[in-house]
Design an enzyme around this catalytic site. Structure first.
Site, short mmCIF file in Angstrom:
data_model
loop_
_atom_site.label_atom_id
_atom_site.label_comp_id
_atom_site.label_asym_id
_atom_site.label_seq_id
_atom_site.Cartn_x
_atom_site.Cartn_y
_atom_site.Cartn_z
N LYS A 107 1.34 -8.81 14.94
CA LYS A 107 0.42 -8.95 13.80
C LYS A 107 -0.59 -10.04 14.14
O LYS A 107 -0.27 -10.95 14.90
CB LYS A 107 1.19 -9.35 12.54
P1 NAD Z 1 -6.94 -4.05 1.55
O1 NAD Z 1 -7.68 -5.22 2.03
O2 NAD Z 1 -7.51 -2.69 1.76
O3 NAD Z 1 -6.62 -4.22 0.00
C1 NAD Z 1 -5.97 -5.35 -0.50
C2 NAD Z 1 -6.03 -5.31 -2.01
O4 NAD Z 1 -5.30 -6.43 -2.54
C3 NAD Z 1 -7.46 -5.43 -2.57
O5 NAD Z 1 -7.58 -4.60 -3.70
C4 NAD Z 1 -7.55 -6.90 -2.98
O6 NAD Z 1 -8.47 -7.12 -4.00
C5 NAD Z 1 -6.14 -7.12 -3.47
N1 NAD Z 1 -5.76 -8.54 -3.53
C6 NAD Z 1 -6.03 -9.51 -2.62
N2 NAD Z 1 -5.57 -10.69 -3.05
C7 NAD Z 1 -5.01 -10.46 -4.27
C8 NAD Z 1 -4.37 -11.27 -5.22
N3 NAD Z 1 -4.21 -12.59 -5.02
N4 NAD Z 1 -3.93 -10.71 -6.38
C9 NAD Z 1 -4.08 -9.38 -6.62
N5 NAD Z 1 -4.68 -8.55 -5.72
C10 NAD Z 1 -5.14 -9.09 -4.58
O7 NAD Z 1 -5.47 -4.14 2.24
P2 NAD Z 1 -4.42 -2.99 2.47
O8 NAD Z 1 -4.59 -2.50 3.86
O9 NAD Z 1 -4.43 -2.03 1.35
O10 NAD Z 1 -3.05 -3.83 2.45
C11 NAD Z 1 -2.35 -4.13 1.26
C12 NAD Z 1 -0.90 -4.45 1.59
O11 NAD Z 1 -0.31 -3.33 2.27
C13 NAD Z 1 -0.68 -5.64 2.52
O12 NAD Z 1 0.55 -6.26 2.21
C14 NAD Z 1 -0.57 -4.98 3.89
O13 NAD Z 1 0.11 -5.78 4.83
C15 NAD Z 1 0.21 -3.75 3.52
N6 NAD Z 1 0.13 -2.64 4.47
C16 NAD Z 1 -1.07 -2.11 4.82
C17 NAD Z 1 -1.08 -1.03 5.71
C18 NAD Z 1 -2.37 -0.32 6.08
O14 NAD Z 1 -2.28 0.73 6.73
N7 NAD Z 1 -3.53 -0.78 5.68
C19 NAD Z 1 0.11 -0.55 6.25
C20 NAD Z 1 1.31 -1.12 5.86
C21 NAD Z 1 1.30 -2.17 4.96
#
Ligand code: NAD
Length: 421
Positions: A107
């Site tokens: 990561k």
């Molecule tokens: P992203 O950047 O596309 O979206 C993140 C979202 O979280 C946004 O809507 C943002 O406004 C919101 N956010 C940020 N800080 C916040 C807070 N303090 N309170 C409330 N909302 C808040 O990111 P993503 O890729 O959707 O990732 C989200 C989660 O999923 C993370 O934990 C990431 O590690 C996990 N994840 C992502 C993937 C992927 O393929 N993108 C895969 C596995 C896990």
């Protein structure tokens, strides 16, 4: 609860140690897995649009590569710490092992708020970070992907930067240095929605087992980025209604239900749910106490502490985010009989389709959506079954069970290969 003082890596180490005792993990293997193999920290200067030069700190943690190249996302967020990245990298090791992918865990991240930068600055930051990482990433060594604050465009910049640093002869073979690329630049169809799609496969399996009817059910989503918006859009096809949603800006409620397609379109254009013309603004506390059937946390780690756990009024939590529940929050929810589909299972659809992208790059193929979707569905359902079976046979919760399945697989390889020399 905020993630400010949350010791995420310690929490993941505790999960590891709990599962290690269930599967009688060899002490040496547990010791190896309790720390990352490599911790890379780089500082690199980037010229801002106004001519000033700013120094950025970037991390890449390579947790383990016994099963294959390090694999895991890159996060751009103002709260990124070394501790978080170590936790997230180790979770990638369990996730890849659970999904039978030939990858280990990694990561990376940069501590800054991408919303405060122009596209041109983001491009320079991303390219300098990739350049600073240099040979520490590579298509058969360490393969980044998008995470919070990053997207396919940034992966294309990393790929291009990397390709321009390897010799001409190897250039085309370097495509697989990142996954989650735009389709035209060597990405795969189905990757953008893959994590949300995987979350929904887990929810439908849970609903089938519990004889729970998703039609007419209600759900709430925290975080409406890649994972949250795709999970919501796909779940709505089963007749479930999104009644509250939140992001970094705040929270909205709509008892009659949001249209996830329109809300996703809005967030694509505006970068936030703020200003969406339907729903009423509510507080974070009101969001967490919204009565619903399902809760999908899809923002950041450490969001559900004891207070949120007591407030939540739902039957199931499907962890789209990594580490959204604190151990205190999780205990309260389990005691209250709430089912929890753990992150390493529920959000593993993203890395699974990343693997399909990498395989297509290696073979110079491009699969159609049907093929990607079919493979993902089968992989998610198999993993779900294995985790549930493990939970039953060891009488443990689903998170511990998911770790147990992963650790069993990793341990087998350590036993066969043993420790060098
Ligand atoms: P992203 O950047 O596309 O979206 C993140 C979202 O979280 C946004 O809507 C943002 O406004 C919101 N956010 C940020 N800080 C916040 C807070 N303090 N309170 C409330 N909302 C808040 O990111 P993503 O890729 O959707 O990732 C989200 C989660 O999923 C993370 O934990 C990431 O590690 C996990 N994840 C992502 C993937 C992927 O393929 N993108 C895969 C596995 C896990």
């Amino acid at each position: 609860m905020t993630s400010d003082k949350y010791e995420f890596f310690k929490v993941v180490q505790e999960y590891l140690s709990k599962a290690a005792s269930v599967v009688h993990l060899d002490a040496a293997v547990e010791a190896i897995l309790s720390q990352p193999r490599n911790e890379i920290i780089v500082h690199f200067p980037v010229r801002m649009d106004n001519g000033e030069v700013k120094l950025f700190k970037g991390y890449r943690i390579q947790h383990n590569n016994i099963l294959g190249p390090f694999k895991g996302g890159i996060r751009y967020h103002e709260s990124v710490t070394l501790d978080d990245v170590k936790a997230l990298a180790s979770m990638m090791t369990w996730k890849c092992a659970l999904m039978r992918l030939p990858y280990g865990g990694g990561k990376g991240g940069i501590k800054f708020n991408p919303r405060n930068h122009s596209t041109a600055e983001l491009q320079r930051i991303t390219r300098r970070f990739a350049h600073a990482l240099g040979g520490n990433i590579g298509p058969d060594y360490d393969i980044p992907a998008p995470d919070v604050g990053t997207n396919g465009q940034m992966m294309a910049w990393i790929m291009d930067t990397y390709m321009n640093t390897v010799g001409h002869v190897n250039k085309q073979a370097a495509r697989g240095v990142v996954t989650g690329k735009p389709v035209a630049s060597g990405g795969t169809v189905g990757r953008e929605k893959a994590t949300g799609q995987g979350v929904v496969h887990c929810i439908t399996e849970w609903a089938r087992e519990r004889r729970f009817n998703l039609e007419g059910s209600t759900y709430i989503v925290q975080g409406f980025g890649n994972v949250g918006s795709n999970a919501a859009t796909i779940l709505s096809r089963y007749g479930a209604s999104l009644i509250a949603v939140g992001d970094h800006f705040g929270y909205l409620r709509s008892p009659e239900g949001f249209n996830p397609h329109k809300l996703s379109e809005w967030t694509r254009q505006h970068g936030t749910i703020q200003g969406y013309p339907s729903g009423q603004p509510i507080s974070r506390e009101e969001f967490f106490s919204t009565r619903c059937d399902l809760f999908i946390p899809a923002a950041l780690e450490g969001q559900v502490g004891a207070a949120e756990a007591r407030a939540l009024d739902c039957k199931l939590i499907a962890e789209g985010a990594n580490g959204p529940l604190t151990p205190e929050g999780e205990k309260i929810l389990l005691d209250r009989g709430v089912d929890i589909l753990p992150d390493v299972l529920a959000n593993s659809g993203g890395v699974t389709v990343s693997y399909y992208e990498w395989v297509q790059n290696k073979r110079s193929e491009s699969w159609d959506l049907e093929e990607v979707d079919e493979k993902l569905e089968k992989a998610m359902k198999n993993a779900y079954r294995e985790v549930v079976d493990m939970a039953r046979s060891k009488d443990v919760d689903l998170r511990t069970a998911a770790y147990c399945v992963a650790l069993d697989r990793i341990q087998t390889v350590y036993r066969e290969r043993d420790i060098f020399p």
